[in-house]
Design a protein around this motif. Structure first.
Motif, short mmCIF file in Angstrom:
data_model
loop_
_atom_site.label_atom_id
_atom_site.label_comp_id
_atom_site.label_asym_id
_atom_site.label_seq_id
_atom_site.Cartn_x
_atom_site.Cartn_y
_atom_site.Cartn_z
N VAL A 238 44.21 -19.07 0.82
CA VAL A 238 43.96 -20.50 1.08
C VAL A 238 45.28 -21.25 1.14
O VAL A 238 45.52 -22.06 2.06
CB VAL A 238 43.03 -21.10 0.00
CG1 VAL A 238 42.97 -22.61 0.10
CG2 VAL A 238 41.64 -20.50 0.11
N ILE A 239 46.18 -21.01 0.21
CA ILE A 239 47.50 -21.65 0.21
C ILE A 239 48.26 -21.30 1.48
O ILE A 239 48.86 -22.16 2.12
CB ILE A 239 48.31 -21.24 -1.04
CG1 ILE A 239 47.62 -21.72 -2.32
CG2 ILE A 239 49.74 -21.76 -0.96
CD1 ILE A 239 47.55 -23.21 -2.47
N GLU A 240 48.24 -20.03 1.86
CA GLU A 240 48.91 -19.57 3.07
C GLU A 240 48.36 -20.28 4.30
O GLU A 240 49.11 -20.72 5.18
CB GLU A 240 48.71 -18.06 3.18
CG GLU A 240 49.56 -17.37 4.20
CD GLU A 240 49.31 -15.86 4.14
OE1 GLU A 240 48.84 -15.32 5.16
OE2 GLU A 240 49.58 -15.25 3.08
N HIS A 241 47.06 -20.44 4.37
CA HIS A 241 46.41 -21.11 5.49
C HIS A 241 46.81 -22.59 5.56
O HIS A 241 47.13 -23.09 6.64
CB HIS A 241 44.89 -20.98 5.37
CG HIS A 241 44.13 -21.69 6.44
ND1 HIS A 241 44.07 -21.23 7.73
CD2 HIS A 241 43.42 -22.85 6.40
CE1 HIS A 241 43.34 -22.07 8.45
NE2 HIS A 241 42.94 -23.05 7.66
N ILE A 242 46.83 -23.25 4.44
CA ILE A 242 47.21 -24.67 4.39
C ILE A 242 48.66 -24.85 4.82
O ILE A 242 48.99 -25.75 5.59
CB ILE A 242 46.96 -25.25 2.99
CG1 ILE A 242 45.46 -25.35 2.72
CG2 ILE A 242 47.62 -26.62 2.83
CD1 ILE A 242 45.09 -25.70 1.30
N GLU A 243 49.55 -24.00 4.34
CA GLU A 243 50.96 -24.10 4.71
C GLU A 243 51.18 -23.83 6.19
O GLU A 243 52.01 -24.48 6.82
CB GLU A 243 51.81 -23.16 3.85
CG GLU A 243 51.96 -23.64 2.43
CD GLU A 243 52.73 -22.67 1.55
OE1 GLU A 243 53.03 -21.55 2.01
OE2 GLU A 243 53.04 -23.06 0.42
N SER A 244 50.43 -22.90 6.76
CA SER A 244 50.59 -22.62 8.19
C SER A 244 50.12 -23.80 9.02
O SER A 244 50.72 -24.12 10.05
CB SER A 244 49.84 -21.35 8.59
OG SER A 244 48.44 -21.56 8.57
N LYS A 245 49.08 -24.49 8.60
CA LYS A 245 48.60 -25.68 9.31
C LYS A 245 49.62 -26.80 9.20
O LYS A 245 49.83 -27.55 10.15
CB LYS A 245 47.26 -26.16 8.74
CG LYS A 245 46.12 -25.25 9.03
CD LYS A 245 45.79 -25.24 10.50
CE LYS A 245 44.59 -24.37 10.76
NZ LYS A 245 44.32 -24.22 12.16
N ARG A 246 50.24 -26.94 8.06
CA ARG A 246 51.23 -27.99 7.83
C ARG A 246 52.48 -27.75 8.68
O ARG A 246 53.10 -28.68 9.15
CB ARG A 246 51.59 -28.04 6.36
CG ARG A 246 51.91 -29.44 5.88
CD ARG A 246 52.12 -29.47 4.43
NE ARG A 246 53.49 -29.04 4.19
CZ ARG A 246 54.01 -28.85 3.03
NH1 ARG A 246 53.28 -29.00 1.97
NH2 ARG A 246 55.25 -28.49 2.88
N GLN A 247 52.85 -26.50 8.89
CA GLN A 247 54.04 -26.17 9.67
C GLN A 247 53.83 -26.43 11.15
O GLN A 247 54.79 -26.60 11.89
CB GLN A 247 54.44 -24.72 9.44
CG GLN A 247 55.00 -24.48 8.05
CD GLN A 247 55.27 -23.01 7.79
OE1 GLN A 247 54.96 -22.17 8.60
NE2 GLN A 247 55.85 -22.72 6.64
N ASP A 248 52.57 -26.46 11.61
CA ASP A 248 52.28 -26.71 13.01
C ASP A 248 52.60 -28.16 13.39
O ASP A 248 52.86 -28.44 14.55
CB ASP A 248 50.82 -26.41 13.33
CG ASP A 248 50.51 -24.92 13.25
OD1 ASP A 248 51.46 -24.12 13.24
OD2 ASP A 248 49.32 -24.58 13.19
#
Length: 89
Positions: A18-28
């Motif tokens: 979940v943390i990994e998914h949130i960080e990848s969305k934020r980096q976009d």
């Protein structure tokens, strides 16, 4: 309502995903505040003097959190470019 039971290892693995998914969305999403070099690239200019002129004339927004650090608002740069865009024939 359903109750889901997970083993501790499975819970932390899910939590990490979940943390990994949130960080990848934020980096976009691009950064709101960018440095002068990036601002010049986006504006297509090579001169820091031109960048300073745009800043001083109030054509693009900026922030100066420290004496020698000036950051530029990406949205105001895009608005400036849109304002000066010409329609094709």
């Amino acid at each position: 309502m359903q109750v889901v039971c997970l083993q501790e290892d499975a819970f932390y693995a899910l939590f990490d995903k979940v943390i990994e998914h949130i960080e990848s969305k934020r980096q976009d999403q691009p950064e709101k505040w960018i440095d002068g070099e990036t601002a010049m690239k986006e504006l297509g200019i090579k001169s820091t003097t031109t960048l300073q002129k745009l800043r001083n004339e109030g054509k693009i927004r900026y922030s100066q959190p420290q004496k020698k650090i000036i950051l530029y608002d990406r949205d105001s740069i895009n608005a400036y470019l849109e304002k000066h865009a010409r329609e094709t024939f």
